[in-house]
Design a protein around this motif. Structure first.
Motif, PDB file in Angstrom:
ATOM      1  N   SER A   1      61.070  17.220  64.492  1.00  0.00           N
ATOM      2  CA  SER A   1      60.023  16.275  64.918  1.00  0.00           C
ATOM      3  C   SER A   1      59.062  15.928  63.787  1.00  0.00           C
ATOM      4  O   SER A   1      58.138  15.139  63.959  1.00  0.00           O
ATOM      5  N   GLU A   2      59.288  16.504  62.604  1.00  0.00           N
ATOM      6  CA  GLU A   2      58.461  16.104  61.448  1.00  0.00           C
ATOM      7  C   GLU A   2      59.068  14.881  60.769  1.00  0.00           C
ATOM      8  O   GLU A   2      58.353  14.017  60.255  1.00  0.00           O
ATOM      9  N   LYS A   3      60.419  14.803  60.806  1.00  0.00           N
ATOM     10  CA  LYS A   3      61.092  13.708  60.088  1.00  0.00           C
ATOM     11  C   LYS A   3      61.520  12.571  61.033  1.00  0.00           C
ATOM     12  O   LYS A   3      61.738  11.448  60.594  1.00  0.00           O
ATOM     13  N   TYR A   4      61.684  12.890  62.330  1.00  0.00           N
ATOM     14  CA  TYR A   4      62.213  11.858  63.238  1.00  0.00           C
ATOM     15  C   TYR A   4      61.334  11.787  64.482  1.00  0.00           C
ATOM     16  O   TYR A   4      60.559  12.708  64.748  1.00  0.00           O
ATOM     17  N   SER A   5      61.479  10.681  65.236  1.00  0.00           N
ATOM     18  CA  SER A   5      60.601  10.534  66.416  1.00  0.00           C
ATOM     19  C   SER A   5      61.351  10.708  67.728  1.00  0.00           C
ATOM     20  O   SER A   5      60.746  10.819  68.781  1.00  0.00           O
ATOM     21  N   LEU A   6      62.692  10.752  67.641  1.00  0.00           N
ATOM     22  CA  LEU A   6      63.474  10.946  68.859  1.00  0.00           C
ATOM     23  C   LEU A   6      64.692  11.827  68.560  1.00  0.00           C
ATOM     24  O   LEU A   6      65.236  11.776  67.447  1.00  0.00           O
ATOM     25  N   PHE A   7      65.166  12.545  69.573  1.00  0.00           N
ATOM     26  CA  PHE A   7      66.402  13.333  69.432  1.00  0.00           C
ATOM     27  C   PHE A   7      67.546  12.411  69.001  1.00  0.00           C
ATOM     28  O   PHE A   7      68.321  12.740  68.101  1.00  0.00           O
ATOM     29  N   GLU A   8      67.614  11.234  69.644  1.00  0.00           N
ATOM     30  CA  GLU A   8      68.742  10.308  69.393  1.00  0.00           C
ATOM     31  C   GLU A   8      68.816   9.889  67.921  1.00  0.00           C
ATOM     32  O   GLU A   8      69.885   9.590  67.411  1.00  0.00           O
ATOM     33  N   GLU A   9      67.649   9.876  67.278  1.00  0.00           N
ATOM     34  CA  GLU A   9      67.608   9.559  65.838  1.00  0.00           C
ATOM     35  C   GLU A   9      68.080  10.789  65.053  1.00  0.00           C
ATOM     36  O   GLU A   9      68.957  10.721  64.197  1.00  0.00           O
ATOM     37  N   ALA A  10      67.496  11.936  65.388  1.00  0.00           N
ATOM     38  CA  ALA A  10      67.723  13.172  64.611  1.00  0.00           C
ATOM     39  C   ALA A  10      69.188  13.600  64.656  1.00  0.00           C
ATOM     40  O   ALA A  10      69.712  14.149  63.689  1.00  0.00           O
ATOM     41  N   VAL A  11      69.865  13.295  65.771  1.00  0.00           N
ATOM     42  CA  VAL A  11      71.236  13.791  65.964  1.00  0.00           C
ATOM     43  C   VAL A  11      72.212  13.165  64.971  1.00  0.00           C
ATOM     44  O   VAL A  11      73.298  13.663  64.750  1.00  0.00           O
ATOM     45  N   MET A  12      71.743  12.085  64.286  1.00  0.00           N
ATOM     46  CA  MET A  12      72.598  11.418  63.296  1.00  0.00           C
ATOM     47  C   MET A  12      72.278  11.870  61.878  1.00  0.00           C
ATOM     48  O   MET A  12      72.903  11.406  60.919  1.00  0.00           O
ATOM     49  N   GLU A  13      71.321  12.782  61.720  1.00  0.00           N
ATOM     50  CA  GLU A  13      70.839  13.124  60.374  1.00  0.00           C
ATOM     51  C   GLU A  13      71.182  14.562  59.979  1.00  0.00           C
ATOM     52  O   GLU A  13      71.222  15.457  60.837  1.00  0.00           O
ATOM     53  N   GLU A  14      71.377  14.757  58.675  1.00  0.00           N
ATOM     54  CA  GLU A  14      71.839  16.045  58.135  1.00  0.00           C
ATOM     55  C   GLU A  14      70.920  17.200  58.548  1.00  0.00           C
ATOM     56  O   GLU A  14      71.353  18.259  58.937  1.00  0.00           O
TER      57      GLU A  14
END
Ligand code: TH7
Ligand code: ZN
Length: 263
Positions: free
Chosen positions: A125-138
């Protein structure tokens, strides 16, 4: 024993057809953790796990497992420290289990199979604003994996077990509040392995920093039997299929290092 696990794994079909190739799949999960090959990392910080039972919202059957979902719109239930550089928010937890107590976990330690495995899923939650965003990131997700063994009844788990008959079918959901997922953690959370991996269900994205606890938790035979009373199928479908063996087959290590927080 190794022979039984070999027999077991050859007998059991994974729960869904594996896609033929995962694009660039060199950090897939689950894996076997070979203790003697894991590297002790003295720089791993203690884990800071802070869960607020008031963020617990509902429990539902998604057709792969059952998920307990949390309000992750604020930083109330968080995970920091260990191998993580950022703060992660708890969004859901779920389990994987077998049709018998002889197998069911996704990860293994020196090929040792457990009857089930709990995954507590958190997103950065420091780098992204939603789970759906974070799930695509390393560095998007951090998942705590906890092995379950059959033994004494787990009193904290019973509230969850009692809610399962209401979500027997795929896509059923019921309200589930004021549950503290901290009660599912083992007494010792200082000893763990960590490695870079993926989700073990579609979309299988390589976004997960895995933190696998060395110490297991115990649940009773009867509690685990209720997990197996769930169904993969929705109420409308003709053939009802028991929700069992909902684990993915193990994936190649591809040169990855598994670090341990203990020597
Ligand atoms: O099975 S591991 C796992 C991790 C993250 C997630 O969002 C879903 C998952 O199934
Ligand atoms: Zn999982």
């Amino acid at each position: 024993t190794a022979s039984s696990s070999r027999f077991v794994l050859s007998r059991v079909h994974p729960m869904w057809q594996e896609p033929l190739a995962i694009p660039g799949g060199d950090r897939q999960s689950p894996i076997n953790i070979t203790m003697r090959k894991s590297i002790y990392d003295p720089h791993l910080q203690p884990l800071s796990i802070r869960y607020d039972p008031r963020t617990c919202q509902q429990i539902w059957n998604n057709g792969y497992s059952f998920l307990v979902e949390f309000d992750d719109t604020t930083d109330k239930s968080t995970l920091r420290g260990g191998p993580l550089e950022d703060q992660y928010r708890l969004c859901q937890f779920h389990f994987h289990w077998g049709e018998s107590n002889a197998w069911g976990s996704e990860h293994t330690v020196d090929r040792c199979l457990y009857p089930a495995e709990l995954h507590l899923v958190h997103w950065n939650s420091e780098k992204y604003s939603l789970f759906e965003e974070a799930v695509m990131e390393e560095n998007g997700l951090a998942v705590i994996g906890i092995f379950l063994k059959v033994g004494k009844r787990h009193d904290g788990l019973q509230k969850l077990v009692d809610a399962l008959p209401a979500i027997r079918h795929k896509d059923s959901v019921v309200e589930f509040t004021r549950f503290d997922p901290g009660c599912l953690l083992p007494s010792n959370t200082d000893n763990y392995w960590t490695y870079a991996g993926s989700l073990t269900t579609p979309p299988l994205t390589e976004a997960v920093t895995w933190i696998i606890m060395k110490q297991h938790i115990e649940v009773s035979h009867d509690q685990l039997a209720v997990f197996r009373s769930l169904l993969f199928t929705s109420a409308e479908e003709e053939a009802q299929k028991s929700m069992v063996n909902n684990f993915r087959c193990q994936q190649p290590l591809r040169g990855r290092t598994v670090r341990s927080s203990f020597s």
